[in-house]
Design a protein around this motif. Structure first.
Motif, short mmCIF file in Angstrom:
data_model
loop_
_atom_site.label_atom_id
_atom_site.label_comp_id
_atom_site.label_asym_id
_atom_site.label_seq_id
_atom_site.Cartn_x
_atom_site.Cartn_y
_atom_site.Cartn_z
N GLY A 60 0.82 -1.20 0.00
CA GLY A 60 0.00 0.00 0.00
C GLY A 60 0.86 1.26 0.00
O GLY A 60 1.82 1.36 0.76
N SER A 61 0.50 2.23 -0.83
CA SER A 61 1.36 3.41 -0.97
C SER A 61 0.60 4.72 -1.03
O SER A 61 1.20 5.78 -0.87
CB SER A 61 2.23 3.29 -2.23
N TRP A 62 -0.72 4.68 -1.25
CA TRP A 62 -1.48 5.92 -1.41
C TRP A 62 -2.53 6.06 -0.32
O TRP A 62 -3.12 5.08 0.14
CB TRP A 62 -2.20 5.95 -2.77
N LEU A 63 -2.76 7.30 0.06
CA LEU A 63 -3.95 7.64 0.84
C LEU A 63 -5.06 7.92 -0.16
O LEU A 63 -5.25 9.04 -0.63
CB LEU A 63 -3.68 8.88 1.71
N HIS A 64 -5.76 6.86 -0.54
CA HIS A 64 -6.80 6.98 -1.56
C HIS A 64 -8.00 7.75 -1.00
O HIS A 64 -8.26 7.76 0.21
CB HIS A 64 -7.25 5.61 -2.03
N SER A 65 -8.75 8.37 -1.91
CA SER A 65 -9.94 9.14 -1.53
C SER A 65 -9.63 10.03 -0.33
O SER A 65 -10.33 10.04 0.68
CB SER A 65 -11.09 8.17 -1.19
N ALA A 66 -8.58 10.82 -0.47
CA ALA A 66 -8.04 11.58 0.66
C ALA A 66 -9.05 12.46 1.40
O ALA A 66 -8.99 12.55 2.63
CB ALA A 66 -6.86 12.43 0.17
N PRO A 67 -10.00 13.11 0.72
CA PRO A 67 -10.94 13.95 1.47
C PRO A 67 -11.78 13.21 2.50
O PRO A 67 -12.26 13.81 3.46
CB PRO A 67 -11.82 14.55 0.37
N ILE A 68 -11.98 11.90 2.31
CA ILE A 68 -12.79 11.13 3.25
C ILE A 68 -11.97 10.01 3.91
O ILE A 68 -12.53 9.05 4.45
CB ILE A 68 -14.04 10.54 2.55
N GLN A 81 4.51 15.60 5.73
CA GLN A 81 4.50 16.15 4.38
C GLN A 81 3.74 15.22 3.44
O GLN A 81 3.97 14.01 3.42
CB GLN A 81 5.93 16.34 3.85
N LEU A 82 2.83 15.79 2.68
CA LEU A 82 1.99 15.01 1.78
C LEU A 82 2.20 15.45 0.34
O LEU A 82 2.33 16.64 0.06
CB LEU A 82 0.52 15.19 2.16
N HIS A 83 2.25 14.49 -0.56
CA HIS A 83 2.38 14.76 -1.99
C HIS A 83 1.00 14.59 -2.61
O HIS A 83 0.50 13.48 -2.73
CB HIS A 83 3.39 13.80 -2.62
N LYS A 84 0.40 15.70 -3.01
CA LYS A 84 -0.99 15.71 -3.43
C LYS A 84 -1.18 15.87 -4.94
O LYS A 84 -2.32 15.95 -5.42
CB LYS A 84 -1.74 16.83 -2.71
N ASP A 172 -5.66 11.30 -4.42
CA ASP A 172 -4.81 10.20 -3.97
C ASP A 172 -3.47 10.80 -3.57
O ASP A 172 -2.71 11.25 -4.43
CB ASP A 172 -4.63 9.16 -5.08
N TRP A 173 -3.19 10.78 -2.28
CA TRP A 173 -1.99 11.43 -1.77
C TRP A 173 -0.93 10.41 -1.39
O TRP A 173 -1.24 9.27 -1.01
CB TRP A 173 -2.32 12.26 -0.52
N MET A 174 0.33 10.83 -1.48
CA MET A 174 1.45 10.02 -1.00
C MET A 174 2.03 10.68 0.24
O MET A 174 2.03 11.90 0.38
CB MET A 174 2.52 9.88 -2.08
N VAL A 175 2.54 9.83 1.14
CA VAL A 175 3.09 10.30 2.41
C VAL A 175 4.61 10.33 2.32
O VAL A 175 5.24 9.31 1.99
CB VAL A 175 2.65 9.38 3.56
N GLU A 176 5.20 11.46 2.59
CA GLU A 176 6.66 11.57 2.59
C GLU A 176 7.24 10.53 3.56
O GLU A 176 6.80 10.39 4.69
CB GLU A 176 7.08 12.97 3.04
#
Length: 429
Positions: A60-68, A81-84, A172-176
């Motif tokens: 797993g690598s993404w924060l999918h559906s980031a708003p929820i 730090q988030l890569h958006k 879909d965000w990535m976490v530093e």
């Protein structure tokens, strides 16, 4: 770690589901331990920090559906730090043709139409395969493979209804530093016994007994978070055997496959940046996607999924890498290889502790997730992404499922305490 023979709760599996369940229970005062078969914490969400100069999330690598996504909120609260930056197609090579820019845009537009059509079909009565729900279009043969990369199962076997149930929000965000590392930090105080596979779960009497290399442990309750691949393979013996409804649910929720190929370029290479994607399709099932600039570095990752990923994994180490490198050469020319410093690939089907990547629902199997989530005998609780109707296949879904299982146990204990308080008191004086 010295394991106590009697516990309040045993949690099996130190992935996002098991860790979140154990954390909730320990905060409520329950003596809880997590048993993990592997020699690391994270399950299918683990960050490799040694192979490349930047972190590589092997699962797993993404924060999918980031708003929820509740994990996105946790990341924001810790000022991680988030890569958006959104991802979009920059290059597509489809069945012998490299698409010009205007056709790449048309391809992306079709991808949007594809998911809208699948979700619309899934919302109707009955069920279709995702392939049957696809709209007609020039790019259907190639875009179809995006389904297997999202669902880990091929379009001709996956359920449109299950797909339509997924709670989607744009972002879909990535976490530093890697999502796996973030999950581990979030649960750093949870005790985990590594190298401790459970081979038997006995829930025939009072409480639950589990058999491990460390001996037999007993608890009032158990939370099971292992994959449907492991459960379906019968790696763990149940006494009594799992009921027919659970076995049927497992058949409808096979553990699919998504493997990754990580490629590190030298710092001088400027061929692509974060947010750009290339699709490479050479025959019916042979397809990969390449995503560039992970964490704003010179890391790229290739995805292979479904039957094709299984075929490549059976061929042996390097087969998936070779296919992705062929896609790179087709996109950027043969000279691109001189800029590659290092590569590595995953092989999740061969991992005995997962036997695949994440679950997909077969035709008619959308309801199986709810069945799989149902507790057994009020003592054995099920968690993991496969038990989530609306957030399956995601790290935040696994995290939420662990919280749900913990809440179920807390609710039972609360009801038990209330009954004890309200029981008639007898004066024996």
């Amino acid at each position: 770690m010295v394991l106590p023979a009697n516990l309040d709760v045993i949690v099996i599996g130190a992935g996002a589901a098991g860790l979140s369940a154990a954390q909730s229970l320990r905060q409520a005062g329950f003596e809880t331990v997590v048993l993990e078969a592997a020699d690391y914490i994270g399950g299918r969400c683990v960050t490799d920090t040694t192979t490349f100069s930047a972190p590589f999330d092997r699962g797993g690598s993404w924060l999918h559906s980031a708003p929820i996504n509740p994990l996105a909120r946790q990341a924001e609260q810790t000022e991680t730090q988030l890569h958006k930056k959104p991802w979009s197609w920059a290059w597509v090579h489809a069945l012998g043709h490299t698409l010009p820019e205007d056709q790449v845009q048309a391809y992306q537009n079709y991808q949007d139409e594809l998911w809208l059509a699948i979700n619309a079909a899934g919302a109707q009565a009955g069920d279709l395969t995702t392939q049957s729900a696809m709209p007609t279009g020039r790019w259907a043969q190639t875009a179809m493979h995006s389904i297997s990369q999202m669902l880990a199962g091929d379009a001709d076997v996956t359920s449109a209804k299950d797909s339509s149930n997924y709670a989607q929000a744009k972002g879909d965000w990535m976490v530093e530093g890697g999502l796996g590392a973030f999950i581990k930090r979030l649960h750093k105080d949870v005790p985990v016994q590594l190298n401790c596979p459970v081979t038997r779960i006995d829930y025939s009497g009072v409480g639950v007994k589990v058999t491990t290399p460390q001996g037999t442990l007993q608890a009032d309750h158990l939370i099971l978070t292992v994959s449907t691949g492991v459960l379906g393979a019968g790696v763990i013996e149940f006494v009594p055997a799992l009921p027919a409804s659970k076995r049927a649910a497992l058949e409808q929720l096979p553990n699919g496959l998504l493997n990754k190929v990580c490629i590190e370029f030298d710092p001088e290479w400027r061929g692509a940046v974060q947010g750009q994607t290339a699709d490479y399709h050479t025959s019916k099932d042979e397809f990969c996607s390449l995503l560039f600039g992970l964490f704003d570095t010179n890391l790229a990752v290739g995805f292979v999924a479904g039957r094709f990923a299984d075929a490549l994994e059976r061929q042996g180490a390097g087969a998936a890498t070779d296919y992705c490198l062929a896609g790179l050469r087709e996109t950027f020319g043969n000279s691109v290889e001189k800029h590659i410093l290092c590569t590595d690939e995953t092989a999740w089907r061969s991992n005995p502790n997962t036997i695949g990547s994440y679950s997909y629902a077969t035709l008619g199997g959308a309801g199986a997730r709810k069945t799989l989530a149902e507790p057994l005998a009020g003592r054995v609780f099920f968690a993991g992404e496969a038990t989530m109707t609306h957030t399956y296949s995601t790290v935040h879904g696994a995290y939420q499922s662990g919280k749900r299982a913990a809440d179920q146990i807390l609710s039972i204990q609360t009801q038990f305490a209330a009954k004890a308080r309200n029981a008639p008191q007898h004066d024996c004086g």
